[in-house]
Each structure stands twice: as C-alpha cells, then as structure tokens.
Motif scaffolding. Structure first.
Motif, PDB file in Angstrom:
ATOM      1  N   THR A  43       0.825  -1.200  -0.057  1.00 21.51           N
ATOM      2  CA  THR A  43       0.133  -0.019   0.052  1.00 21.51           C
ATOM      3  C   THR A  43       0.882   1.170   0.034  1.00 21.51           C
ATOM      4  O   THR A  43       1.576   1.293   0.862  1.00 21.51           O
ATOM      5  N   ALA A  44       1.038   1.925  -0.840  1.00 18.99           N
ATOM      6  CA  ALA A  44       1.560   2.995  -1.201  1.00 18.99           C
ATOM      7  C   ALA A  44       0.980   4.165  -0.607  1.00 18.99           C
ATOM      8  O   ALA A  44      -0.232   4.338  -0.069  1.00 18.99           O
ATOM      9  N   VAL A  45       1.695   5.398  -0.185  1.00 19.74           N
ATOM     10  CA  VAL A  45       1.146   6.594   0.651  1.00 19.74           C
ATOM     11  C   VAL A  45       1.360   7.804  -0.204  1.00 19.74           C
ATOM     12  O   VAL A  45       2.238   7.902  -1.002  1.00 19.74           O
ATOM     13  N   ALA A  46       0.064   8.372  -0.443  1.00 19.40           N
ATOM     14  CA  ALA A  46       0.173   9.588  -1.124  1.00 19.40           C
ATOM     15  C   ALA A  46       1.058  10.708  -0.481  1.00 19.40           C
ATOM     16  O   ALA A  46       0.983  11.144   0.790  1.00 19.40           O
ATOM     17  N   PRO A  47       2.019  11.276  -1.307  1.00 17.25           N
ATOM     18  CA  PRO A  47       2.904  12.226  -0.461  1.00 17.25           C
ATOM     19  C   PRO A  47       2.206  13.286  -0.276  1.00 17.25           C
ATOM     20  O   PRO A  47       2.768  14.043   0.713  1.00 17.25           O
ATOM     21  N   PHE A  48       1.156  13.765  -0.990  1.00 19.69           N
ATOM     22  CA  PHE A  48       0.513  15.103  -0.680  1.00 19.69           C
ATOM     23  C   PHE A  48      -0.136  15.027   0.935  1.00 19.69           C
ATOM     24  O   PHE A  48      -0.133  15.991   1.449  1.00 19.69           O
ATOM     25  N   THR A  49      -0.634  13.986   1.235  1.00 26.84           N
ATOM     26  CA  THR A  49      -1.540  13.745   2.547  1.00 26.84           C
ATOM     27  C   THR A  49      -0.760  12.958   3.469  1.00 26.84           C
ATOM     28  O   THR A  49      -1.159  12.851   4.742  1.00 26.84           O
ATOM     29  N   GLY A  50      -0.086  11.808   2.795  1.00 26.15           N
ATOM     30  CA  GLY A  50       0.312  10.921   3.837  1.00 26.15           C
ATOM     31  C   GLY A  50      -0.556   9.688   4.059  1.00 26.15           C
ATOM     32  O   GLY A  50      -0.440   8.711   4.776  1.00 26.15           O
ATOM     33  N   ALA A  51      -1.917   9.718   3.325  1.00 30.58           N
ATOM     34  CA  ALA A  51      -2.798   8.721   3.387  1.00 30.58           C
ATOM     35  C   ALA A  51      -2.752   7.750   2.498  1.00 30.58           C
ATOM     36  O   ALA A  51      -1.996   7.938   1.323  1.00 30.58           O
ATOM     37  N   PRO A  52      -3.065   6.349   2.609  1.00 28.45           N
ATOM     38  CA  PRO A  52      -2.879   5.249   1.892  1.00 28.45           C
ATOM     39  C   PRO A  52      -3.720   5.421   0.707  1.00 28.45           C
ATOM     40  O   PRO A  52      -4.672   5.874   0.509  1.00 28.45           O
ATOM     41  N   ILE A  53      -3.092   5.038  -0.464  1.00 22.88           N
ATOM     42  CA  ILE A  53      -3.798   5.137  -1.881  1.00 22.88           C
ATOM     43  C   ILE A  53      -4.521   4.043  -2.127  1.00 22.88           C
ATOM     44  O   ILE A  53      -5.641   3.907  -2.155  1.00 22.88           O
ATOM     45  N   ALA A  54      -3.990   2.744  -2.418  1.00 21.14           N
ATOM     46  CA  ALA A  54      -4.527   1.363  -2.825  1.00 21.14           C
ATOM     47  C   ALA A  54      -3.398   0.241  -2.371  1.00 21.14           C
ATOM     48  O   ALA A  54      -2.430   0.396  -2.515  1.00 21.14           O
ATOM     49  N   ALA A  55      -3.974  -0.608  -2.097  1.00 18.56           N
ATOM     50  CA  ALA A  55      -3.286  -2.102  -1.953  1.00 18.56           C
ATOM     51  C   ALA A  55      -3.030  -2.715  -3.155  1.00 18.56           C
ATOM     52  O   ALA A  55      -4.000  -2.936  -3.903  1.00 18.56           O
ATOM     53  N   VAL A  56      -2.036  -2.423  -3.673  1.00 22.58           N
ATOM     54  CA  VAL A  56      -1.388  -3.046  -5.150  1.00 22.58           C
ATOM     55  C   VAL A  56      -0.847  -4.503  -4.928  1.00 22.58           C
ATOM     56  O   VAL A  56      -0.094  -4.794  -3.936  1.00 22.58           O
ATOM     57  N   PRO A  57      -1.388  -5.395  -5.532  1.00 26.22           N
ATOM     58  CA  PRO A  57      -0.852  -6.804  -5.783  1.00 26.22           C
ATOM     59  C   PRO A  57       0.586  -6.729  -6.236  1.00 26.22           C
ATOM     60  O   PRO A  57       1.112  -6.073  -7.032  1.00 26.22           O
ATOM     61  N   LEU A  58       1.344  -7.561  -5.413  1.00 26.26           N
ATOM     62  CA  LEU A  58       2.992  -7.588  -5.865  1.00 26.26           C
ATOM     63  C   LEU A  58       3.018  -8.899  -6.689  1.00 26.26           C
ATOM     64  O   LEU A  58       2.595  -9.940  -6.458  1.00 26.26           O
ATOM     65  N   THR A  59       3.910  -8.798  -7.695  1.00 24.65           N
ATOM     66  CA  THR A  59       4.279  -9.881  -8.535  1.00 24.65           C
ATOM     67  C   THR A  59       5.518 -10.792  -7.544  1.00 24.65           C
ATOM     68  O   THR A  59       6.300 -10.453  -7.326  1.00 24.65           O
ATOM     69  N   ALA A  60       5.276 -12.103  -7.760  1.00 22.51           N
ATOM     70  CA  ALA A  60       6.241 -13.078  -7.175  1.00 22.51           C
ATOM     71  C   ALA A  60       7.307 -13.539  -8.521  1.00 22.51           C
ATOM     72  O   ALA A  60       6.681 -13.589  -9.532  1.00 22.51           O
ATOM     73  N   PRO A  61       8.313 -13.687  -8.065  1.00 20.02           N
ATOM     74  CA  PRO A  61       9.211 -14.384  -9.122  1.00 20.02           C
ATOM     75  C   PRO A  61       8.416 -15.513  -9.752  1.00 20.02           C
ATOM     76  O   PRO A  61       8.592 -15.897 -11.050  1.00 20.02           O
ATOM     77  N   ASP A  62       7.840 -16.283  -9.176  1.00 17.60           N
ATOM     78  CA  ASP A  62       7.107 -17.671  -9.508  1.00 17.60           C
ATOM     79  C   ASP A  62       6.140 -17.061 -10.776  1.00 17.60           C
ATOM     80  O   ASP A  62       5.315 -18.129 -11.436  1.00 17.60           O
ATOM     81  N   ASP A  63       5.677 -15.717 -10.596  1.00 17.85           N
ATOM     82  CA  ASP A  63       4.611 -15.429 -11.567  1.00 17.85           C
ATOM     83  C   ASP A  63       5.281 -15.070 -12.963  1.00 17.85           C
ATOM     84  O   ASP A  63       4.394 -15.053 -13.933  1.00 17.85           O
ATOM     85  N   LEU A  64       6.368 -14.849 -13.018  1.00 16.31           N
ATOM     86  CA  LEU A  64       7.375 -14.562 -14.464  1.00 16.31           C
ATOM     87  C   LEU A  64       7.261 -15.528 -15.465  1.00 16.31           C
ATOM     88  O   LEU A  64       7.153 -15.408 -16.629  1.00 16.31           O
ATOM     89  N   PRO A  65       7.578 -16.724 -15.297  1.00 17.07           N
ATOM     90  CA  PRO A  65       7.430 -17.722 -16.377  1.00 17.07           C
ATOM     91  C   PRO A  65       6.357 -17.839 -17.215  1.00 17.07           C
ATOM     92  O   PRO A  65       6.446 -17.745 -18.490  1.00 17.07           O
ATOM     93  N   ASP A  66       5.060 -17.723 -16.571  1.00 22.98           N
ATOM     94  CA  ASP A  66       3.959 -17.793 -17.528  1.00 22.98           C
ATOM     95  C   ASP A  66       3.622 -16.417 -18.150  1.00 22.98           C
ATOM     96  O   ASP A  66       3.300 -16.493 -19.221  1.00 22.98           O
ATOM     97  N   ALA A  67       3.937 -15.672 -17.537  1.00 22.56           N
ATOM     98  CA  ALA A  67       3.748 -14.008 -18.013  1.00 22.56           C
ATOM     99  C   ALA A  67       5.007 -13.895 -19.366  1.00 22.56           C
ATOM    100  O   ALA A  67       4.617 -13.361 -20.451  1.00 22.56           O
ATOM    101  N   ALA A  68       6.126 -14.340 -19.225  1.00 24.44           N
ATOM    102  CA  ALA A  68       7.196 -14.438 -20.367  1.00 24.44           C
ATOM    103  C   ALA A  68       6.613 -15.537 -21.416  1.00 24.44           C
ATOM    104  O   ALA A  68       6.914 -15.171 -22.624  1.00 24.44           O
ATOM    105  N   ARG A  69       6.112 -16.546 -20.954  1.00 28.76           N
ATOM    106  CA  ARG A  69       5.679 -17.579 -22.144  1.00 28.76           C
ATOM    107  C   ARG A  69       4.478 -16.836 -22.915  1.00 28.76           C
ATOM    108  O   ARG A  69       4.490 -16.753 -24.259  1.00 28.76           O
ATOM    109  N   ARG A  70       3.525 -16.190 -22.404  1.00 29.92           N
ATOM    110  CA  ARG A  70       2.626 -15.628 -22.992  1.00 29.92           C
ATOM    111  C   ARG A  70       3.135 -14.232 -23.856  1.00 29.92           C
ATOM    112  O   ARG A  70       2.456 -14.088 -24.916  1.00 29.92           O
TER     113      ARG A  70
END
Length: 537
Positions: A43-70
């Motif tokens: 969850t990133a923090v908005a620099p203007f306010t210090g408030a949370p922006i959104a919970a962003v999913p994180l990519t794991a290394p195990d997610d990359l082989p399928d992405a590269a294949r596609r």
C-alpha cells in the motif's frame, strides 16, 4: 538565511485533505497486475497527504515464467505484422494520451507528489516520443544495403529483428516517461514488454497498459509486474534485453546479474549534474534557467542540476537573482496548476534531503535560501534550497541528493569550471550558459557527460526526442530516445550474396580462388590498391 516561501495549502478547502481513490475506480487497473493467487500487497502512501492510496498486488518471481511465455507467443504474431501497423498503435496511443490527460495527471500527482506542471512534462514527453517513433520507425527499421567485397557483384544487406521480450525496470519518480516512454520503441520494433512498476507508482503504469489496449495493442504484449528489487532481478531470467533506470549502486548489481545470464542491458543511473554560468551571461536569464533546471519534480529527477559553478565576475549578481527567484517559488499540494513545486515522494526521500543539508551546514556550508521542512504544506514538502561554501567532505558535495537542493560555487575561469564539472565519477547531463554559441559549443565538448544543454535545461534535452540520451561512467551506458533507443531492442543480421555464380557471368571469390594459391593474392592486392586509389569505402 531562510526565506518564506509562498504556499497554496489550505486544509479547510484543499480537496486533497479528503481525496481518496475509490476501490471501484482502481479495481480494473489492479486486475492487470501479473500476480498469482494469494499474492502479497503493498500500500503506497500519497505524498500530498500521507494517506494510503490503494493495496497493489505484488508480483512474485514464480509469476514470471507464465507471463514470459504469453509475452513470447504474442511477440511472434506482433513481429510478423508490418511496421506501419505497429506504428499506427503508437499514433492512437498519442491521441488517447492527450484526450485522457486529466486522468493520468491526477494519478501521477497522487502517486509522486509532484506539481501538476511537472506531471504534464511527463505526459508531453511521452506523446512526443510516441509520435516520433510512429512516424520514423519504418525508415529506422528498414533493411539497408551496404557495399560488398566484390562491389556490384556482391549484395550485402543489413536487417533488423526484434530481440523478443524486453524488460523495462522503471523507478517511481517518472513512471510515465521512463515506463511507457521506454516501452513504446520496444513495441514498435516488434518486441513484447514486461514492465516492472515500483509499488509507489504502479497505478500510473497500469493505466498506461489500459491505454495501449484501447489503442489496439494485442493482449499480452505489454504486461505490468509490480515489486521491488527482487522481482526486477528475477525479470532478467525471462527477457532478451532489459532497460534499467535507477541508482548507480542498484544498477551495478542489476548489470552484474545480467552479465551472468548473458542479457544485454541499457542502464541510466545516477547523476550529480553540473551547470556553468560564464562571465558573459544575462544573469537574470541564467538564474531563471537554473531554477527550472534544479527544482523540477522537487529535484527528484535524474537530469536535475545539483552543482552550479559561476564565474567570479558575475557570481554575486547571479546568486542574488537565483536566491530571489527561488524564494518566490510557490509550494503546494493540489490537483491544479497553482503550485510551482510539490512534495517529495515520502519519508525516506525527505530524510535523505534533510541529512544532506544538515551535514553540509555542519561542515561549514551556508543556506542562502530554503533549508526547512514544510509540514504545514504537506508531510514531505521541503523548501527549494540553495547552498554556498559546500566543502568536499560534505555528502552533498559528491553524492546525488535527489531533492530540491543545489550548491553554488565561484570559479575564476572556463578551465576551472570544466575541471570542477568533470570532477565526478558520474556523467549524466550538464549545462552551460553563455551568450556566445561558439563558446558554448566548445565548452560542451570538453564536459564529460552524456548530454550537455547550452542556454537551456533538461526540457530542451528531453524534447529533442530524435537525439539519444544516456550517461557515461558511473551514470550508465546505452541510450534512450532517437534511433539508438529504438535499435537497443533489436539485433542486426547481415545477408551477403554473390551474383552470377550459377550463370557464369560472375567473377566472385570462388572464381578468384580457382586461379590458384599463387595468383589470387596478387589479384586481390591489385584490387585493394585500386579501391584505395578510387577512395572507395
């Protein structure tokens, strides 16, 4: 001496005091992240306010082989399309970017904290690059004919092919320029792109992925992975080329791993960029240029000027003008164009700026203007700051501050200025201010930097999209922009053919060798001398 800066923050009326990205607005964007089930989030923090922006999913290394294949499957179909069709997607992206600019400017400001005018500079840069590559790619990628060994009897052609899958590792400070801007030439060359977004600015790049899809880019050709150094390093195992923009320290680690894997890389790394103000300048013009060069995006810019060397004949007048103009900059945290300077991105960057200024002052430097945090404006806002008498032992003397801080020093001559500008292992950009075009060109040629601006700032440099940009020394290698930026993501193939061999009309290497081992060296010796006499290349 600290000065009062104008600020535009009014907590009673500022919409950012309650500004929140609604879940329904960002959910479609977050769904584009390459991330498997049970993923972690950031969850990133908005620099203007210090408030949370959104919970962003994180990519794991195990997610990359399928992405590269596609990505590879999509690349094969995409590379087979004519360049004109690929270029048409970039032109539509150009148009959509300008039409939807309000949306992406909001995202850029919310995620980076920069002033809206500085956010627009990113948008303008990418639109400019999209148009350039769309209109020039066909010619720049076209096969070219070169002279063969046997002159008209030999056909020699050089072809350019896309490398395949290109990784783009993008920092948080300029996600649009350094993310989408680097993806566009790779795409028009026929590659697929795996674009690694920093979690702080992932929404901007996910918005870019949506924009390209709306412009007609086929599925899987551009995929956004989100994460820190670990996923960036893991990306190297699945790509044929990688572009990295970031610190010198991180870039060296990245390049070392790329070397182990045999993956070619383009690196744009740190800069402690200098500017020289010669004795013949218009002082007010040079001071205005310095303000633009030093404080864009609150100094969080690889091309930002952090060192100014001023000829002693104009030193006092220039410094006075610089301090006056710096003190007049308006600080603010709003989604409009009222502010000249926005916020630093977060607490770590604020701490670095504070440490550099306090360390410099502790070693005898003087604060001419600024030098204070401004929590009354925003939690990570720091005043634009001009320092004098910064000694070599201070961190701000050699290390990149990456904030709104510049050190000013007098010099007695052009030679002393060039020596001071070159006294760094970093060599990204530099600037020279002088009334004489000839003097500016001569000085620029002596400066060890990948690009030198004469009588202007990085705006002129980045806007000249047909010219390559990149660093030397510890500032990296390889280039973005221009034909070089396009060619970084291609490989060359030379096809040589001998004419007339099967018809008896040719006199090629086969026939020459058949003359015998005592004759053919004499024949070729005469041929080489003839070509030398005719000055044939």
């Amino acid at each position: 001496m600290a000065h009062e800066h104008a600020d535009l923050h009014d907590p009673e009326t500022d919409p950012l005091a309650t500004y929140v990205l609604e879940p329904d607005d960002v959910r479609p964007l977050l769904a584009r992240v390459v991330a498997g089930p049970g993923h972690a989030t950031s969850t990133a923090v908005a620099p203007f306010t210090g408030a949370p922006i959104a919970a962003v999913p994180l990519t794991a290394p195990d997610d990359l082989p399928d992405a590269a294949r596609r990505a590879r499957a999509a690349h094969r179909l995409w590379a087979a399309r004519p360049v004109a069709e690929r270029a048409a997607v970039l032109l539509r992206a150009h148009d959509l970017l300008l039409e939807r600019q309000s949306d992406v400017l909001d995202l850029l400001q919310v995620e980076t904290g920069k002033a809206r005018a500085h956010a627009w500079e990113e948008l303008g840069d990418v639109a400019n690059a999209a148009r350039y590559y769309a209109l020039r790619a066909r010619r720049l990628l076209a096969p070219r004919t070169v002279r063969g060994l046997m002159g008209p009897l030999t056909s020699a052609r050089v072809l350019r092919h896309p490398l395949g899958v290109v990784g783009v590792v993008t920092p948080w400070n300029y996600p649009l320029s350094l993310g989408l801007g680097d993806a566009l030439p790779a795409l028009v060359a026929g590659n697929a792109v795996l674009l690694r977004a920093d979690p702080q600015t992932a929404l901007t790049l996910l918005w870019c992925a949506e924009l390209l899809e709306d412009a007609g880019l086929p599925a899987d050709l551009l995929q956004v992975v989100v994460g820190g150094p670990a996923v960036g390093m893991a990306l190297l195992e699945h790509v044929d080329h990688a572009g990295f923009t970031g610190s010198t320290r991180a870039g060296r680690v990245f390049a070392a791993r790329a070397g182990e894997l045999g993956v070619p890389v383009t690196l744009e790394l740190g800069g402690k960029n200098p500017m020289y103000v010669a004795a013949d300048v218009d002082v007010e013009a040079a001071a205005e240029g310095a303000v633009r060069a030093c404080f864009g995006s609150a100094g969080q810019l690889c091309a930002s000027i952090e060192r100014i060397y001023v000829h002693e004949d104009v030193h006092d007048r220039f410094v006075s003008a610089l301090v006056r103009r710096t003190a007049a900059l308006r600080l603010g945290v709003g989604l409009d164009y009222r502010a000249d300077l926005g916020s630093l991105v977060g607490p770590d960057q604020l701490a670095r700026v504070v440490e550099h200024v306090e360390d410099a002052v502790g070693h005898g430097a003087t604060v001419l203007v600024g030098g204070e945090q401004r929590p009354d404006v925003g939690p990570y806002v720091y005043e634009p700051t001009v320092l004098a008498d910064v000694p070599p032992v201070a961190r701000a003397y050699r290390e990149e501050t990456f904030g709104p801080v510049v050190a000013v020093s007098p010099v007695a001559s052009d030679d002393e200025a060039v020596a001071a500008m070159n006294d760094s292992e970093l060599g990204l950009v530099a600037a020279v201010w002088t009334r004489s075009a000839a003097r500016g060109a001569a000085l620029a040629a002596r400066v060890r930097a990948g690009a030198v601006m004469v009588n202007d700032t990085h705006h002129l440099l980045w806007g000249s999209v047909g010219a390559p940009i990149g660093g030397v020394g510890a500032s990296g290698h390889g280039r973005r922009h221009g034909r070089e930026g396009l060619w970084e993501t291609t490989w060359t193939q030379t096809v040589v053919a001998q004419r007339g061999v099967h018809t008896g009309r040719g006199l090629g290497m086969r026939e020459i060798h058949e003359l015998g081992p005592e004759v053919w060296p004499r024949v070729l010796t005469r041929l080489l001398r003839l070509e030398r006499a005719l000055r044939l290349p």
